[in-house]
Design a protein around this motif. Sequence first.
Motif, mmCIF file in Angstrom:
data_model
loop_
_atom_site.group_PDB
_atom_site.id
_atom_site.type_symbol
_atom_site.label_atom_id
_atom_site.label_comp_id
_atom_site.label_asym_id
_atom_site.label_seq_id
_atom_site.Cartn_x
_atom_site.Cartn_y
_atom_site.Cartn_z
ATOM 1 N N LEU A 69 0.826 -1.208 0.000
ATOM 2 C CA LEU A 69 0.000 0.000 0.000
ATOM 3 C C LEU A 69 0.858 1.255 0.000
ATOM 4 N N VAL A 70 1.961 1.211 0.743
ATOM 5 C CA VAL A 70 2.890 2.348 0.721
ATOM 6 C C VAL A 70 3.392 2.581 -0.699
ATOM 7 N N ALA A 71 3.787 1.508 -1.379
ATOM 8 C CA ALA A 71 4.280 1.628 -2.749
ATOM 9 C C ALA A 71 3.200 2.160 -3.687
ATOM 10 N N ALA A 72 1.965 1.698 -3.487
ATOM 11 C CA ALA A 72 0.868 2.168 -4.329
ATOM 12 C C ALA A 72 0.633 3.665 -4.146
ATOM 13 N N ARG A 73 0.651 4.115 -2.891
ATOM 14 C CA ARG A 73 0.450 5.548 -2.631
ATOM 15 C C ARG A 73 1.583 6.374 -3.242
ATOM 16 N N SER B 39 5.126 8.492 -15.586
ATOM 17 C CA SER B 39 4.328 7.271 -15.731
ATOM 18 C C SER B 39 4.985 6.114 -14.997
ATOM 19 N N VAL B 40 4.197 5.414 -14.185
ATOM 20 C CA VAL B 40 4.654 4.179 -13.550
ATOM 21 C C VAL B 40 4.435 3.041 -14.532
ATOM 22 N N THR B 41 5.489 2.336 -14.864
ATOM 23 C CA THR B 41 5.408 1.268 -15.857
ATOM 24 C C THR B 41 5.655 -0.122 -15.268
ATOM 25 N N GLN B 42 6.232 -0.182 -14.080
ATOM 26 C CA GLN B 42 6.475 -1.470 -13.423
ATOM 27 C C GLN B 42 6.202 -1.340 -11.931
ATOM 28 N N PHE B 43 5.529 -2.339 -11.394
ATOM 29 C CA PHE B 43 5.174 -2.345 -9.961
ATOM 30 C C PHE B 43 5.290 -3.778 -9.474
ATOM 31 N N LEU B 44 6.148 -3.994 -8.482
ATOM 32 C CA LEU B 44 6.353 -5.346 -7.983
ATOM 33 C C LEU B 44 6.372 -5.345 -6.463
ATOM 34 N N ALA B 45 5.454 -6.099 -5.870
ATOM 35 C CA ALA B 45 5.431 -6.337 -4.419
ATOM 36 C C ALA B 45 4.979 -7.780 -4.250
ATOM 37 N N PRO C 129 4.552 -8.501 1.821
ATOM 38 C CA PRO C 129 6.005 -8.456 1.642
ATOM 39 C C PRO C 129 6.633 -7.222 2.282
ATOM 40 N N ALA C 130 7.911 -7.345 2.589
ATOM 41 C CA ALA C 130 8.644 -6.240 3.205
ATOM 42 C C ALA C 130 9.074 -5.200 2.180
ATOM 43 N N ASP C 131 9.350 -5.652 0.957
ATOM 44 C CA ASP C 131 9.920 -4.756 -0.048
ATOM 45 C C ASP C 131 9.003 -4.627 -1.252
ATOM 46 N N ALA C 132 9.214 -3.559 -2.002
ATOM 47 C CA ALA C 132 8.478 -3.324 -3.248
ATOM 48 C C ALA C 132 9.338 -2.498 -4.192
ATOM 49 N N ASP C 133 9.071 -2.650 -5.480
ATOM 50 C CA ASP C 133 9.799 -1.903 -6.509
ATOM 51 C C ASP C 133 8.806 -1.166 -7.390
ATOM 52 N N VAL C 134 9.105 0.110 -7.647
ATOM 53 C CA VAL C 134 8.295 0.948 -8.533
ATOM 54 C C VAL C 134 9.236 1.589 -9.549
ATOM 55 N N SER C 135 8.942 1.409 -10.841
ATOM 56 C CA SER C 135 9.779 1.986 -11.890
ATOM 57 C C SER C 135 8.909 2.697 -12.912
ATOM 58 N N GLY C 136 9.526 3.576 -13.680
ATOM 59 C CA GLY C 136 8.784 4.274 -14.718
ATOM 60 C C GLY C 136 9.621 5.310 -15.436
ATOM 61 N N ARG D 116 10.108 12.559 1.563
ATOM 62 C CA ARG D 116 8.998 12.870 2.466
ATOM 63 C C ARG D 116 8.040 11.691 2.588
ATOM 64 N N MET D 117 7.686 11.085 1.468
ATOM 65 C CA MET D 117 6.735 9.980 1.501
ATOM 66 C C MET D 117 7.304 8.782 2.274
ATOM 67 N N ALA D 118 8.574 8.516 2.080
ATOM 68 C CA ALA D 118 9.187 7.388 2.780
ATOM 69 C C ALA D 118 9.249 7.649 4.283
#
Length: 452
Positions: free
Chosen positions: A260-264, A287-293, A302-309, A337-339
């Motif tokens: 959810l943190v990654a999504a926000r 643009s977000v093109t990759q999202f992995l959790a 999961p503890a980790d997530a990846d967001v790319s774009g 700030r978000m982190a």
Amino acid sequence: MDRLVATGTKLDEPFRPLMEGAPVQRTTIIGLGLLALLGCTPATAADLSTTIASMTEPAQGAYTFLHEHPELGKKEFKAQTYLEDALKQFGFTEFIASTEAPTAVIAILDSGRPGPTIALRAEMDARPLERNAVEPTSHMPRSQIDGLMHNCGHDIHASILLGTAGILIANKERFSGKIVFLFQPAEETPGGADDIVHEKILERLGVKAIFAEHVAPGMPIGTIGIAPDFALAGSNYFHLKIKGRGSHAAAPNEGSDTPLVAARMAIELSEYPARHLDIANKPVVISVTQFLADGNAGNVIPADADVSGTIRSFENISLGENGEPSLEQKLDLLVSRMASEAGVNYDWAVRPGAPATRNDPALFEQIIAPLGRTWPGMLDTHPGRGMFSEDFSYYTGVMPALYFSIGVSKDGRGLAGVHTKEFDAHPDIFAHGLRLMTTLAVIGTAGKMDWQ
């Protein structure tokens, strides 16, 4: 790596009508305006028309081979062999090798008379399809390589440039100066145009201007688009690695609730330009093109997530104005700030891609009038910019350049966007593409423009 040689392909067959003077099967006739530019008499005009018409089907034959044998950037071995062999059959003997882009095909046409040196460029590489995607069975030709497809039109561009080379070498007595035919690898990946520019190949050859075309889905066949100044945005690529605490799905309060943190964070990054930047005057698209959790189980957070774009902009995102932080710095602060608010650690990186593509205004003014007199369809010169990016921009940064859009839509074909598995083009594109590139070569070598 050993070069892969295409087997079972008679490279001479598509070009036999030109080589042997066989009857022309198609009726693509060059306009009288272009013939006037060439200074052709009525007798020679018929010869030139025949040459151009006879190259339409060979160009389609080259397209069939390239489309059926797609290759990724810097691995275009079959395409390289095919193009080199075809050019040699046309009579080309002077080729330039690239150390940094070894699959490039660079051929020189020297008229033997003083005049400017120009370059015509096309790309060679294909793209990977999305996971489990395949090219529609209704397409003809169709990729024979699972997971790969020419869905950005590079096979069309290369086929048209090859046909243009055949036309021009058969009529080189009508030109002055030199033409460099640049079949460039790796447009879709790093190390294509940037390698050619870094190696200073065109500079050493004395190239004073470079031209290229790109298919435009949804634009009608017979229409070309060109406008001065910036045409395509620059690209940058970001990757955000979020490092939190995992937990059981039944107890999200015991962890960071990282997905959810990654999504926000993904949403805030995507929405940032619309709420914090002057996008009316300085467009930016994130643009977000990759999202992995991936928790590897339905009951694990999961503890980790990846967001790319990507970050698309016409301005350099690393440079600020009037003492303001740059866009890159602003995004650094946003992610920090978000982190912090979410109580997670992170790694954040931004990698520059191709810069913005700019059509040289002076070259535009010199080319557009004679082009307008020769082009039989619509020549759209209305100002317009797109958020797509292209590594042709590396050439536009070092020499005068023009990048044309050319329509591929007719009878319900040519409507699907690039980079989709549905992408296709109406076959009439070959006749119009040959005409455009031949016209640019005629105008560009006329010796009437000052590109110094």
